[in-house]
Scaffold this motif. Structure first.
Motif, PDB file in Angstrom:
ATOM      1  N   ALA A 101      10.357   0.941   8.626  1.00 20.80           N
ATOM      2  CA  ALA A 101      10.287   1.986   7.602  1.00 20.80           C
ATOM      3  C   ALA A 101      10.523   1.403   6.214  1.00 20.80           C
ATOM      4  O   ALA A 101       9.824   1.752   5.261  1.00 20.80           O
ATOM      5  N   ALA A 102      11.483   0.501   6.099  1.00 18.05           N
ATOM      6  CA  ALA A 102      11.758  -0.144   4.808  1.00 18.05           C
ATOM      7  C   ALA A 102      10.547  -0.940   4.338  1.00 18.05           C
ATOM      8  O   ALA A 102      10.179  -0.896   3.152  1.00 18.05           O
ATOM      9  N   THR A 103       9.910  -1.643   5.252  1.00 18.06           N
ATOM     10  CA  THR A 103       8.715  -2.406   4.894  1.00 18.06           C
ATOM     11  C   THR A 103       7.585  -1.482   4.459  1.00 18.06           C
ATOM     12  O   THR A 103       6.892  -1.750   3.471  1.00 18.06           O
ATOM     13  N   ALA A 104       7.403  -0.374   5.167  1.00 23.01           N
ATOM     14  CA  ALA A 104       6.351   0.582   4.817  1.00 23.01           C
ATOM     15  C   ALA A 104       6.616   1.195   3.439  1.00 23.01           C
ATOM     16  O   ALA A 104       5.697   1.317   2.616  1.00 23.01           O
ATOM     17  N   ILE A 105       7.860   1.565   3.168  1.00 20.66           N
ATOM     18  CA  ILE A 105       8.217   2.131   1.863  1.00 20.66           C
ATOM     19  C   ILE A 105       7.928   1.118   0.759  1.00 20.66           C
ATOM     20  O   ILE A 105       7.352   1.458  -0.282  1.00 20.66           O
ATOM     21  N   SER A 106       8.292  -0.110   0.996  1.00 16.20           N
ATOM     22  CA  SER A 106       8.062  -1.161   0.014  1.00 16.20           C
ATOM     23  C   SER A 106       6.574  -1.361  -0.257  1.00 16.20           C
ATOM     24  O   SER A 106       6.148  -1.490  -1.411  1.00 16.20           O
ATOM     25  N   LEU A 107       5.769  -1.383   0.798  1.00 14.36           N
ATOM     26  CA  LEU A 107       4.327  -1.564   0.629  1.00 14.36           C
ATOM     27  C   LEU A 107       3.694  -0.393  -0.125  1.00 14.36           C
ATOM     28  O   LEU A 107       2.858  -0.596  -1.012  1.00 14.36           O
ATOM     29  N   VAL A 108       4.077   0.819   0.222  1.00 15.21           N
ATOM     30  CA  VAL A 108       3.498   2.001  -0.430  1.00 15.21           C
ATOM     31  C   VAL A 108       3.877   2.047  -1.907  1.00 15.21           C
ATOM     32  O   VAL A 108       3.016   2.270  -2.769  1.00 15.21           O
ATOM     33  N   THR A 109       5.145   1.837  -2.218  1.00 12.83           N
ATOM     34  CA  THR A 109       5.551   1.896  -3.624  1.00 12.83           C
ATOM     35  C   THR A 109       4.922   0.763  -4.429  1.00 12.83           C
ATOM     36  O   THR A 109       4.546   0.960  -5.583  1.00 12.83           O
ATOM     37  N   THR A 110       4.761  -0.402  -3.822  1.00 16.54           N
ATOM     38  CA  THR A 110       4.095  -1.506  -4.509  1.00 16.54           C
ATOM     39  C   THR A 110       2.644  -1.152  -4.800  1.00 16.54           C
ATOM     40  O   THR A 110       2.137  -1.412  -5.907  1.00 16.54           O
ATOM     41  N   ALA A 111       1.958  -0.547  -3.844  1.00 17.20           N
ATOM     42  CA  ALA A 111       0.562  -0.144  -4.046  1.00 17.20           C
ATOM     43  C   ALA A 111       0.455   0.898  -5.163  1.00 17.20           C
ATOM     44  O   ALA A 111      -0.441   0.813  -6.025  1.00 17.20           O
ATOM     45  N   VAL A 112       1.351   1.870  -5.183  1.00 22.73           N
ATOM     46  CA  VAL A 112       1.329   2.903  -6.222  1.00 22.73           C
ATOM     47  C   VAL A 112       1.565   2.288  -7.595  1.00 22.73           C
ATOM     48  O   VAL A 112       0.845   2.586  -8.567  1.00 22.73           O
ATOM     49  N   VAL A 113       2.543   1.411  -7.703  1.00 24.31           N
ATOM     50  CA  VAL A 113       2.843   0.764  -8.979  1.00 24.31           C
ATOM     51  C   VAL A 113       1.649  -0.083  -9.437  1.00 24.31           C
ATOM     52  O   VAL A 113       1.301  -0.084 -10.626  1.00 24.31           O
TER      53      VAL A 113
END
Length: 150
Positions: free
Chosen positions: A63-75
């Motif tokens: 979940a932490a990895t998924a959150i990190s990937l999604v927020t990085t993509a949005v940024v």
């Protein structure tokens, strides 16, 4: 002289004690020698485990990895849009239009927080603010998930 079976390792004077070769555990790589008597025979736990805690740690880590990937993509989407606007990219280009539409959707209510006279500065400041909020919120959520994984 008295014959002791442990002193005889297969010589001609007495029966050889059956000895098996050390074996390596497939799960842990630890060597155990079945011929050694009196030793602690506990087998180390495997590196992987299906206990509830291990499953929870694995799930929260994912979940932490998924959150990190999604927020990085949005940024990144917001940052690319800022670059396109700042350097006056061709708005008729499909790629530029795609990034603009996604960034507008992702910027929420941040699109008009500040209203400087320069439209480029307005996009840079407001969409940059949205990117910063996503970045901070993502880092906080990743930190919480990683703490739960411990």
């Amino acid at each position: 002289m008295a014959h002791h079976p442990d002193h005889d390792r297969g010589g001609a004077t007495g029966p050889a004690r059956a000895r098996t070769a050390p074996q390596e555990s497939a799960m842990t790589g630890t060597r155990t020698d079945p011929g050694d008597r009196g030793r602690d025979r506990r087998v180390p736990r495997p590196r992987w485990s299906f206990t509830g805690a291990a499953v929870r740690r694995r799930a929260t880590g994912l979940a932490a990895t998924a959150i990190s990937l999604v927020t990085t993509a949005v940024v990144l989407i917001l940052a690319v849009h800022i670059v396109f606007v700042t350097f006056e990219a061709n708005t008729a280009n499909d790629l530029v239009r795609w990034f603009g539409e996604r960034a507008t959707d992702l910027a929420w209510e941040f699109k008009d927080v500040f209203q400087p006279a320069n439209p480029k500065a307005e996009v840079a400041v407001n969409y940059g603010l949205a990117a910063l909020v996503y970045l901070v919120a993502g880092r906080v959520l990743v930190g919480i998930a990683r703490r739960l994984a411990r």
